[in-house]
Design an enzyme around this catalytic site. Structure first.
Site, short mmCIF file in Angstrom:
data_model
loop_
_atom_site.label_atom_id
_atom_site.label_comp_id
_atom_site.label_asym_id
_atom_site.label_seq_id
_atom_site.Cartn_x
_atom_site.Cartn_y
_atom_site.Cartn_z
N PHE A 25 8.02 11.37 -1.38
CA PHE A 25 9.44 10.80 -1.10
C PHE A 25 9.59 10.10 -2.67
CE2 PHE A 25 7.15 10.53 3.55
CZ PHE A 25 8.37 11.16 3.92
N HIS A 79 0.13 1.83 5.49
CA HIS A 79 1.70 1.20 5.43
C HIS A 79 2.17 2.00 7.21
CE1 HIS A 79 2.07 1.86 0.96
NE2 HIS A 79 1.27 0.69 1.15
N CYS A 117 13.84 -5.50 26.37
CA CYS A 117 14.72 -6.82 26.25
C CYS A 117 15.35 -6.53 25.07
CB CYS A 117 13.00 -7.52 25.89
SG CYS A 117 12.85 -7.66 23.72
N SER A 153 -3.74 10.15 -4.68
CA SER A 153 -2.63 8.60 -4.97
C SER A 153 -2.73 8.75 -6.92
CB SER A 153 -3.24 8.00 -3.94
OG SER A 153 -3.01 6.37 -4.12
ZN ZN Z 1 11.23 -5.39 23.85
#
Ligand code: ZN
Length: 251
Positions: free
Chosen positions: A37, A125, A161, A199
């Site tokens: 990326f 990550h 929630c 890397s």
């Molecule tokens: Zn939640």
């Protein structure tokens, strides 16, 4: 040829090592069709990464919407990717009983798909294949959330929630997972060989893990197309595709 010599030397290093730590980056996955990326033409050419700072994602709904657009692009490039020969070689390394851990900067799940044990994979990550609620911690399979986005939802929220949902990857400005960093450094201190694979060692603090292996007395082998800051101190440096070199070293 110089490289053949280095590959032979690398194979000997592996043969003589008992506790190998692999440190993997984007270059390991490019042969699975997942673009780096950060390279030209990559996702970061079309989006400004600094826009997607963790605090902005949380506090600004417009940024959250663009974040999901960007993140969907990321995810779709890796969803159906298959492990390549380099990943398979690392599975063989584990089967030989030589693999201490794979510390990875990748979020593409390919080490798992190749069959390496989950408990040996340390994802600094995070992982793009799951999503969590930042309020209550409820976890979702990524595909479940992506389906909502395909059906027109621009910003998904938690069923339980109504909290903010976010893929289980580490964003800019988001704290690194302390437990994983600690485990990575413990492995770096224990390994006798550290193999840096694909890397460029420019993203910190992740890149400090191989540094620590070096300071702890491990041999360092780097296989990466481009130069890395650690090259001058490494025992072997091979500027080649990772799969090309690994298949010749491990099989
Ligand atoms: Zn939640």
């Amino acid at each position: 040829m110089r490289m053949d010599k280095d590959i032979k030397k690398g194979a000997e290093f592996i043969e003589n090592s008992k506790n190998i730590m692999v440190f993997s980056g984007a270059g390991l996955s490019t042969e699975s069709g997942i673009p780096d990326f950060r390279s030209p033409g990559g996702v970061w050419d079309r989006y400004d990464p600094s826009d997607f700072d963790f605090q902005n994602i949380i506090s600004d709904e417009r940024i959250r919407e663009r974040y999901w657009q960007m993140s969907t692009e990321f995810y779709e490039s890796m969803r159906d990717a298959k492990p390549n020969k380099a990943h398979i070689a690392l599975k063989k390394l584990e089967d030989k009983g030589k693999l201490l851990a794979i510390v990875t900067q990748n979020i593409d799940n390919l080490h798992q798909k190749a069959g390496n044990s989950i408990e040996r994979i340390i994802e600094l990550h995070g992982n793009a294949f799951s999503v969590s609620c930042l309020e209550c911690g409820k976890r979702y399979a990524r595909d479940q959330i992506q389906e909502r986005i395909r059906n027109g939802v621009k910003i998904p929220y938690c069923d339980d929630c109504s909290g903010i949902l976010k893929p289980d990857t580490i964003s800019f400005g988001q704290t690194m997972p302390e437990d994983k960093m600690t485990r990575a450094f413990i492995c770096a201190g224990e390994c006798d060989l550290c193999m840096v694979l694909g890397s460029s060692l420019v993203v910190y603090p992740a890149a400090s893990v191989p540094d620590y292996a070096l300071k702890s007395g491990a041999k360092i082998m780097i296989i990466n197309r481009d130069k890395t800051p650690l090259d001058p101190k490494a025992d072997i440096v091979i500027h080649e595709s990772v799969s090309y070199a690994l298949v010749r070293m491990i099989g």
